[in-house]
Scaffold this motif. Sequence first.
Motif, PDB file in Angstrom:
ATOM      1  N   GLY A 133       0.797  -1.183   0.054  1.00  0.00           N
ATOM      2  CA  GLY A 133       0.260  -0.063   0.108  1.00  0.00           C
ATOM      3  C   GLY A 133       0.808   1.250  -0.040  1.00  0.00           C
ATOM      4  O   GLY A 133       0.594   2.201   0.437  1.00  0.00           O
ATOM      5  N   LEU A 134       2.116   1.166  -0.739  1.00  0.00           N
ATOM      6  CA  LEU A 134       2.710   2.338  -0.714  1.00  0.00           C
ATOM      7  C   LEU A 134       2.123   3.551  -1.576  1.00  0.00           C
ATOM      8  O   LEU A 134       2.940   4.827  -1.707  1.00  0.00           O
ATOM      9  N   GLY A 135       1.389   3.142  -2.756  1.00  0.00           N
ATOM     10  CA  GLY A 135       0.800   4.243  -3.478  1.00  0.00           C
ATOM     11  C   GLY A 135       1.508   4.212  -4.827  1.00  0.00           C
ATOM     12  O   GLY A 135       2.170   3.119  -5.181  1.00  0.00           O
ATOM     13  N   GLU A 136       1.195   5.390  -5.788  1.00  0.00           N
ATOM     14  CA  GLU A 136       1.570   5.281  -7.226  1.00  0.00           C
ATOM     15  C   GLU A 136       3.307   5.387  -7.229  1.00  0.00           C
ATOM     16  O   GLU A 136       3.753   6.297  -6.411  1.00  0.00           O
ATOM     17  N   PRO A 137       3.965   4.448  -8.104  1.00  0.00           N
ATOM     18  CA  PRO A 137       5.462   4.552  -8.038  1.00  0.00           C
ATOM     19  C   PRO A 137       5.777   5.568  -9.213  1.00  0.00           C
ATOM     20  O   PRO A 137       4.765   6.040  -9.710  1.00  0.00           O
ATOM     21  N   PRO A 138       7.028   5.771  -9.094  1.00  0.00           N
ATOM     22  CA  PRO A 138       7.450   6.802  -9.992  1.00  0.00           C
ATOM     23  C   PRO A 138       7.353   6.121 -11.474  1.00  0.00           C
ATOM     24  O   PRO A 138       7.043   5.148 -11.866  1.00  0.00           O
ATOM     25  N   ALA A 139       7.428   7.133 -12.447  1.00  0.00           N
ATOM     26  CA  ALA A 139       7.073   7.056 -13.960  1.00  0.00           C
ATOM     27  C   ALA A 139       8.300   6.425 -14.385  1.00  0.00           C
ATOM     28  O   ALA A 139       9.865   6.329 -13.815  1.00  0.00           O
ATOM     29  N   PRO A 140       8.090   5.508 -15.481  1.00  0.00           N
ATOM     30  CA  PRO A 140       9.261   4.609 -15.818  1.00  0.00           C
ATOM     31  C   PRO A 140      10.602   5.438 -16.112  1.00  0.00           C
ATOM     32  O   PRO A 140      11.844   5.153 -15.922  1.00  0.00           O
ATOM     33  N   ALA A 141      10.493   6.836 -16.793  1.00  0.00           N
ATOM     34  CA  ALA A 141      11.755   7.512 -16.920  1.00  0.00           C
ATOM     35  C   ALA A 141      12.527   7.865 -15.843  1.00  0.00           C
ATOM     36  O   ALA A 141      13.689   7.859 -15.714  1.00  0.00           O
ATOM     37  N   GLU A 142      11.709   8.107 -14.487  1.00  0.00           N
ATOM     38  CA  GLU A 142      12.335   8.212 -13.356  1.00  0.00           C
ATOM     39  C   GLU A 142      13.224   7.091 -12.966  1.00  0.00           C
ATOM     40  O   GLU A 142      14.286   6.895 -12.207  1.00  0.00           O
ATOM     41  N   VAL A 143      12.471   5.981 -12.951  1.00  0.00           N
ATOM     42  CA  VAL A 143      12.906   4.858 -12.561  1.00  0.00           C
ATOM     43  C   VAL A 143      14.110   4.389 -13.225  1.00  0.00           C
ATOM     44  O   VAL A 143      15.171   3.957 -12.501  1.00  0.00           O
ATOM     45  N   ALA A 144      14.217   4.580 -14.391  1.00  0.00           N
ATOM     46  CA  ALA A 144      15.465   4.466 -15.204  1.00  0.00           C
ATOM     47  C   ALA A 144      16.691   5.222 -14.656  1.00  0.00           C
ATOM     48  O   ALA A 144      17.656   4.807 -14.429  1.00  0.00           O
ATOM     49  N   GLU A 172      15.423   2.095  -1.969  1.00  0.00           N
ATOM     50  CA  GLU A 172      15.143   2.624  -3.181  1.00  0.00           C
ATOM     51  C   GLU A 172      14.549   1.721  -4.157  1.00  0.00           C
ATOM     52  O   GLU A 172      13.699   2.263  -5.132  1.00  0.00           O
ATOM     53  N   LEU A 173      14.520   0.514  -4.270  1.00  0.00           N
ATOM     54  CA  LEU A 173      14.149  -0.380  -5.025  1.00  0.00           C
ATOM     55  C   LEU A 173      12.551  -0.753  -4.768  1.00  0.00           C
ATOM     56  O   LEU A 173      11.775  -0.793  -5.815  1.00  0.00           O
ATOM     57  N   LEU A 174      12.287  -0.599  -3.454  1.00  0.00           N
ATOM     58  CA  LEU A 174      10.879  -0.811  -3.295  1.00  0.00           C
ATOM     59  C   LEU A 174       9.954   0.751  -3.705  1.00  0.00           C
ATOM     60  O   LEU A 174       8.842   0.719  -3.792  1.00  0.00           O
ATOM     61  N   THR A 175      10.693   1.605  -3.322  1.00  0.00           N
ATOM     62  CA  THR A 175      10.293   3.079  -3.655  1.00  0.00           C
ATOM     63  C   THR A 175       9.839   3.131  -5.238  1.00  0.00           C
ATOM     64  O   THR A 175       8.830   3.578  -5.730  1.00  0.00           O
ATOM     65  N   LEU A 176      10.860   2.492  -6.171  1.00  0.00           N
ATOM     66  CA  LEU A 176      10.716   2.574  -7.516  1.00  0.00           C
ATOM     67  C   LEU A 176       9.716   1.446  -8.059  1.00  0.00           C
ATOM     68  O   LEU A 176       9.104   1.742  -9.100  1.00  0.00           O
TER      69      LEU A 176
END
Length: 262
Positions: A133-144, A172-176
């Motif tokens: 239940g962390l919410g919406e993750p970052p967009a793919p560009a930010e992930v990269a 970091e990995l679970l945030t992304l």
Amino acid sequence: MTDALAQVANLPGVAEAVADARTAVDRLLGHRILRRRSAEVSTESALRGARATAVLEGASVTLEELRSTENPADPTVQGALRVSAELGSLAETWRQAPRQVLARLHVLAAADAVDSADLGRPRSDRAAKDPLGLGEPPAPAEVAARLDMLSGLLTGPTKAPALVVAAIAHGELLTLRPFGWGDGIVARAAERLTLVARGLDPKSLTAPEVGHAELAEGYAAALRGYATGTQDGVAGWIRHCADATAAAARDSQAICEAFLRG
């Protein structure tokens, strides 16, 4: 060059929590049973870690079920078992090529759950599973971009303790949530690999996944704090990881005592 991880290690309360966890791990490493049965303790720790990480990912499974000849068919459980079984062979590569190892971990974790074309590849338009239940993750560009940054931190020099580096990798990995499925299994495996590769627990006798499961009530909240990027949030997350590592060391200490009693 700025040592960003060392700066994180100096955040309030971090040094004390890391020292307490180190004491717990060192106490475990000094147990006399390990002189002749360390491989068995490591195997039991791996099984407990696989069960804990699967439960944190939303599965329902007991240790007794994992010990049976017919393991549950749940793809999360099977993925956790595959990751746990291969961790020992990945530590050396993790030091040099973390992106390669992350891809391999996702292949192992998600082999029964996602299309083969998506295995080991960061998500593009795929939705990300969110068992915590962390919410919406970052967009793919930010992930990269952030994966590249994380890889640089993991392979660059730092004076930060292993536990701080491990906590940052995990957080970091679970945030992304870079892959969209099985990210928690991958992130917790990355934490354990870091503790092994950086010498805190070279024989992988502790299962930090067990500690996170034991402290599950605070796990997601600590992650949300990390995701804010504030000093308090990041420090709170690292202290949580230190507490989880200490709890895991005590669990493995109990394994040693059980073996000693026969």
